[in-house]
Design a protein around this motif. Structure first.
Motif, PDB file in Angstrom:
ATOM      1  N   THR A 177      -5.673  -4.175  -0.436  1.00 10.04           N
ATOM      2  CA  THR A 177      -6.800  -4.387   0.466  1.00 10.04           C
ATOM      3  C   THR A 177      -7.653  -5.562   0.007  1.00 10.04           C
ATOM      4  OG1 THR A 177      -6.795  -2.045   0.997  1.00 10.04           O
ATOM      5  CG2 THR A 177      -8.796  -3.267   1.529  1.00 10.04           C
ATOM      6  N   THR A 178      -7.826  -5.693  -1.287  1.00 12.18           N
ATOM      7  CA  THR A 178      -8.580  -6.824  -1.829  1.00 12.18           C
ATOM      8  C   THR A 178      -7.871  -8.139  -1.543  1.00 12.18           C
ATOM      9  OG1 THR A 178      -9.405  -5.400  -3.587  1.00 12.18           O
ATOM     10  CG2 THR A 178      -9.627  -7.754  -3.916  1.00 12.18           C
TER      11      THR A 178
ATOM     12  N   GLY B  34      -5.791  -0.321  -3.210  1.00 17.22           N
ATOM     13  CA  GLY B  34      -7.037  -1.066  -3.447  1.00 17.22           C
ATOM     14  C   GLY B  34      -6.782  -2.533  -3.708  1.00 17.22           C
TER      15      GLY B  34
ATOM     16  N   TRP C 176     -10.324   1.802  -6.691  1.00 18.68           N
ATOM     17  CA  TRP C 176      -9.632   2.577  -5.665  1.00 18.68           C
ATOM     18  C   TRP C 176      -9.384   4.008  -6.130  1.00 18.68           C
ATOM     19  CZ3 TRP C 176      -8.656   3.212  -0.853  1.00 18.68           C
ATOM     20  CH2 TRP C 176      -7.591   3.990  -0.434  1.00 18.68           C
TER      21      TRP C 176
ATOM     22  N   SER D  70       0.807  -1.213   0.000  1.00 16.95           N
ATOM     23  CA  SER D  70       0.000   0.000   0.000  1.00 16.95           C
ATOM     24  C   SER D  70       0.841   1.265   0.000  1.00 16.95           C
ATOM     25  CB  SER D  70      -0.929   0.027   1.219  1.00 16.95           C
ATOM     26  OG  SER D  70      -1.872  -0.998   1.118  1.00 16.95           O
TER      27      SER D  70
ATOM     28  N   ALA E  30      -9.480  -3.657  -8.952  1.00 12.92           N
ATOM     29  CA  ALA E  30      -9.366  -2.992  -7.653  1.00 12.92           C
ATOM     30  C   ALA E  30      -8.687  -1.632  -7.773  1.00 12.92           C
ATOM     31  CB  ALA E  30      -8.598  -3.881  -6.675  1.00 12.92           C
ATOM     32  N   THR E  31      -7.717  -1.514  -8.676  1.00 14.65           N
ATOM     33  CA  THR E  31      -7.021  -0.239  -8.845  1.00 14.65           C
ATOM     34  C   THR E  31      -7.959   0.810  -9.428  1.00 14.65           C
ATOM     35  OG1 THR E  31      -4.925  -1.404  -9.126  1.00 14.65           O
ATOM     36  CG2 THR E  31      -5.022   0.865  -9.890  1.00 14.65           C
TER      37      THR E  31
END
Length: 95
Positions: free
Chosen positions: A46-47, A43, A83, A36, A79-80
């Motif tokens: 976190t996923t 993102g 995010w 991170s 996810a990116t």
């Protein structure tokens, strides 16, 4: 009742199983923090963290690094994008 030292050091003991999970969560937290640092990948990190914890609760977890890496790579694009969208909406709401 006699205290049996062999039972204490048995790797299938409930205490050691608990300590293994605690260690896995600490390592997982380190990986999440490391991945991170570039804010763009938070993102996906976190996923991957969430995917591992779901496997942990279902007793399907594997190696922490392998499972985290697979979840990170599998969900990186989607996810990116989500995010970055969430960061933009958050920045808009702040201003």
């Amino acid at each position: 009742m006699r205290w049996n030292i062999n039972r204490f050091f048995n790797p299938e003991n409930r205490f050691w199983a608990f300590m293994e999970r605690v260690t896995d969560i600490c390592v997982l937290s380190f990986f999440w923090f490391l991945f991170s640092i570039p804010v763009v990948t938070a993102g996906a990190a976190t996923t991957a963290l969430f995917q591992y914890t779901l496997r942990l609760t279902a007793d399907e977890e594997g190696y922490v690094w392998k499972t985290f890496r697979e979840g990170f790579k599998k969900n990186f694009g989607q996810a990116t994008i989500l995010w970055i969208g969430a960061v933009l909406v958050g920045a808009f709401l702040v201003f």
